[in-house]
Scaffold this active site. Structure first.
Site, PDB file in Angstrom:
ATOM      1  N   LYS A   8       0.848  -1.198   0.000  1.00  0.00           N
ATOM      2  CA  LYS A   8       0.000   0.000   0.000  1.00  0.00           C
ATOM      3  C   LYS A   8       0.875   1.237   0.000  1.00  0.00           C
ATOM      4  CE  LYS A   8       0.827   1.249   4.506  1.00  0.00           C
ATOM      5  NZ  LYS A   8       1.515   2.494   4.941  1.00  0.00           N
ATOM      6  N   ASP A 140      -2.205  -1.262  10.525  1.00  0.00           N
ATOM      7  CA  ASP A 140      -2.435  -1.314   9.081  1.00  0.00           C
ATOM      8  C   ASP A 140      -3.092  -2.616   8.634  1.00  0.00           C
ATOM      9  OD1 ASP A 140      -1.175   1.112   8.968  1.00  0.00           O
ATOM     10  OD2 ASP A 140       0.659   0.383   8.022  1.00  0.00           O
TER      11      ASP A 140
END
Length: 285
Positions: A8, A140
């Site tokens: 990401k 995350d």
């Protein structure tokens, strides 16, 4: 069973306040990038001695720390508490996502482990339940259960879908061989609300992001490691429409209208990547 955890980038990252528990509340937009690891889970042969329910072998890139603290092993252990019927497994993790880069490689491996175990042992967990398990392992981690564009609050675990498609751009990534201490980077930040939330900024044309979409870690990290700041400026010099550091670094990314062979512009041995991103699937978080 095998799966491919992806990376990401952070589109904006604002540290808005310090929490009573010592952590910080954040605002950020996560966007998936198709830089991949490969994770294979197989049943552990009964000939292996008891005492270890999940072991892991990491190849291609080295990962620091005790393997029993790896998020893959910890994800198995967390589910094992609630589903003791799970058999022992071997995990083979081929690392393609740069480590210590701010690209969520370990968190993605963790979420992928939860999904694989859910399928492998028919645990019947919904996406929402898997997200709850992931949140117990890292800030995350929940994002990677679905790996779809999302606005995140809290420590990164509270997610809202974002209708964002960057597939007409190329995402270029440069990761220098510079370790960044996340703890030190946090210690140098003074939490504050941004003038405009990153969720609102990413709805504007990408050409407007440069002066509005800020990663709060850049000021302190660039002061400690000017070479990382120089990479951001070089990406702009190569034609990036927008460039920023991802997470607390040390990877820096740029959005380009045309593909750029970044390996020609940065020293040999430095990690570089430039490809079109994933076209987001229907977004329902």
């Amino acid at each position: 069973m095998i799966a491919f955890p992806i990376a990401k980038i952070n589109l904006g990252l604002n540290v808005v306040e310090r929490r009573p528990d010592g952590y910080h509340n954040l605002e950020t937009v996560f966007y998936p990038v198709e830089i991949k690891d490969a994770l294979e889970l197989t049943l552990m042969d009964t000939r292996f001695p008891s005492g270890v329910d999940c072991d892991i072998k990491v190849t291609n890139l080295s990962v620091e720390g005790d393997e029993q603290r790896n998020l893959v092993v910890r994800a198995y252990g967390l589910l094992k508490q609630d589903f003791p019927q799970m058999a022992r497994v071997h995990a083979h993790l081929w690392k393609g996502i740069p480590t210590q880069a701010g690209m969520g490689g370990g968190s993605s491996d963790c979420a992928c482990t939860i999904r694989l175990l859910n399928e492998m042992f028919a645990l019947g967990l919904s996406d929402g339940q898997m997200i709850q398990y992931a949140a117990r392992l890292g800030a995350d981690c929940p994002f990677f259960i679905l790996s779809r564009p999302a606005y995140a609050e809290g420590i990164g675990e509270r997610l809202q879908a974002v209708d964002l498609d960057l597939s007409r751009y190329y995402i270029g990534v440069v990761r220098p061989d510079i370790p960044v201490s996340t703890r030190e980077a946090f210690s140098l930040i003074r939490p504050a609300k941004p003038a405009k939330c990153c969720r609102e900024v990413v709805m504007q044309p990408v050409e407007t992001w440069r002066d509005l979409l800020v990663n709060d870690f850049e000021k302190s990290v660039f002061a400690l490691h000017p070479e990382i700041g120089a990479i951001k400026q070089q990406l702009y010099g190569l034609g990036a429409v927008y460039a920023a550091m991802s997470g607390s670094g040390s990877a820096v990314f740029g959005l380009f209208r045309q593909r750029v062979d970044l390996s020609k512009h940065f020293p040999a041995g430095m990690y570089t990547y430039c490809e079109r991103p994933i076209t987001p699937q229907s977004n329902n978080i």
